[in-house]
Design an enzyme around this catalytic site. Sequence first.
Site, mmCIF file in Angstrom:
data_model
loop_
_atom_site.group_PDB
_atom_site.id
_atom_site.type_symbol
_atom_site.label_atom_id
_atom_site.label_comp_id
_atom_site.label_asym_id
_atom_site.label_seq_id
_atom_site.Cartn_x
_atom_site.Cartn_y
_atom_site.Cartn_z
ATOM 1 N N GLN A 242 0.827 -1.211 0.000
ATOM 2 C CA GLN A 242 0.000 0.000 0.000
ATOM 3 C C GLN A 242 0.859 1.258 0.000
ATOM 4 O OE1 GLN A 242 -2.192 -0.792 3.621
ATOM 5 N NE2 GLN A 242 -0.294 -1.329 4.662
ATOM 6 N N ASP B 179 0.870 0.196 13.966
ATOM 7 C CA ASP B 179 1.320 1.441 14.598
ATOM 8 C C ASP B 179 1.625 1.256 16.077
ATOM 9 O OD1 ASP B 179 -1.383 1.994 16.034
ATOM 10 O OD2 ASP B 179 -1.939 1.731 13.942
ATOM 11 N N GLU C 102 1.177 -8.021 11.911
ATOM 12 C CA GLU C 102 0.949 -6.916 10.957
ATOM 13 C C GLU C 102 1.499 -7.359 9.601
ATOM 14 O OE1 GLU C 102 -0.278 -3.535 10.691
ATOM 15 O OE2 GLU C 102 0.419 -3.960 8.654
ATOM 16 N N GLY D 36 -2.439 -11.864 8.745
ATOM 17 C CA GLY D 36 -3.160 -12.285 9.950
ATOM 18 C C GLY D 36 -4.155 -13.400 9.685
ATOM 19 N N ASP E 289 -7.399 -4.994 14.558
ATOM 20 C CA ASP E 289 -7.243 -3.544 14.369
ATOM 21 C C ASP E 289 -6.881 -3.311 12.911
ATOM 22 O OD1 ASP E 289 -6.739 -0.873 14.484
ATOM 23 O OD2 ASP E 289 -4.936 -1.032 15.725
HETATM 24 N N1 SPM Z 1 -4.329 1.495 14.998
HETATM 25 C C1 SPM Z 1 -5.128 2.328 14.191
HETATM 26 C C2 SPM Z 1 -5.425 1.713 12.903
HETATM 27 C C3 SPM Z 1 -6.726 2.171 12.401
HETATM 28 N N2 SPM Z 1 -7.621 1.119 12.173
HETATM 29 C C4 SPM Z 1 -8.937 1.510 11.799
HETATM 30 C C5 SPM Z 1 -8.988 2.420 10.660
HETATM 31 C C6 SPM Z 1 -10.350 2.478 10.095
HETATM 32 C C7 SPM Z 1 -10.515 3.642 9.238
HETATM 33 N N3 SPM Z 1 -11.731 3.540 8.554
HETATM 34 C C8 SPM Z 1 -12.345 4.784 8.337
HETATM 35 C C9 SPM Z 1 -13.432 4.670 7.361
HETATM 36 C C10 SPM Z 1 -13.006 5.159 6.038
HETATM 37 N N4 SPM Z 1 -13.840 4.723 5.035
#
Ligand code: SPM
Length: 278
Positions: A36, A91, A110, A142, A159
């Site tokens: 990505q 992260d 990850e 994962g 996550d």
């Molecule tokens: N540790 C943080 C990682 C974030 N994980 C979730 C991100 C989700 C974002 N989605 C937002 C919606 C966008 N279409």
Amino acid sequence: MNGKDFWINDAWDKEKGRSISIKIKSSLESCRSEFQQIDVYESECFGRLLALDNIIMLTEADEFAYHEMISHVALNVHPDPRRVLIIGGGDGGTAREVLKHDVEEVHLCEIDREVIRVSIKYFPTISTCFDDQRMKVVTDDGAEYIKGYKDFFDLVIVDSSDPIGPARVLFAEEFYNNIHDSLTEDGIAVTQSESMFYDKGLIKDLFVFNKRIFPIVRYFYTLVPTYPSGTIGFSFCSKKYDPVKDMHKKIIPDLRYYNYDIHKAAFMLPNFINQIVG
Ligand code: SPM
């Protein structure tokens, strides 16, 4: 940038005709990994910001509201969580919160090692987990990693990023079956399940198959201003414990969002989403 105003928009939502925009001061890193596009920005009012494929993953200003809720709710329901698996979360923010509990081992799987690298470099207050002796950090898919564990984890946290690109498989029924099998007999899974305002179809699909897989399935949410709609939710999938009736009041230091009233309130849902998940 070059002195002009520069804004980042959530790319996925922009395609759907809506957008939140955050003003950027400077770009700190921009690279393309095997999986990505990864960007780190200094923003005008949310501190540093991490975006994957131009979708906002976190900002320094509001990440606590997400990471505390994806972690402490289940950790305060399970009476003795020893082994925890985090899928995604490169992260380190979710692991930072999990490690505030008396856990024995935390596996963090990850898929993209570049996410871990930029997080350690640019987000030192979020990526504190990587020096902890209880951490086992793996860079792998994962969805494959979890197949190697049966009846092992007390808690699995997913996550993930959005259900496009490398995270698509993390929203499939087969993956949730494998989560179920990896959990101990009283295990719990908490999985990133997007916005109740914008992603009703996705949430409905998740709940239809998860109710076949787990005896207890509930949706709860938190407030994150830099995610589209300002809110994001989670699936709470449990083999034994009810998320509200079985809540414990463990002492957890240094929390900015989570408390016991928020824990209970997060499961109180508006009618339009209750009709989907209830
Ligand atoms: N540790 C943080 C990682 C974030 N994980 C979730 C991100 C989700 C974002 N989605 C937002 C919606 C966008 N279409």
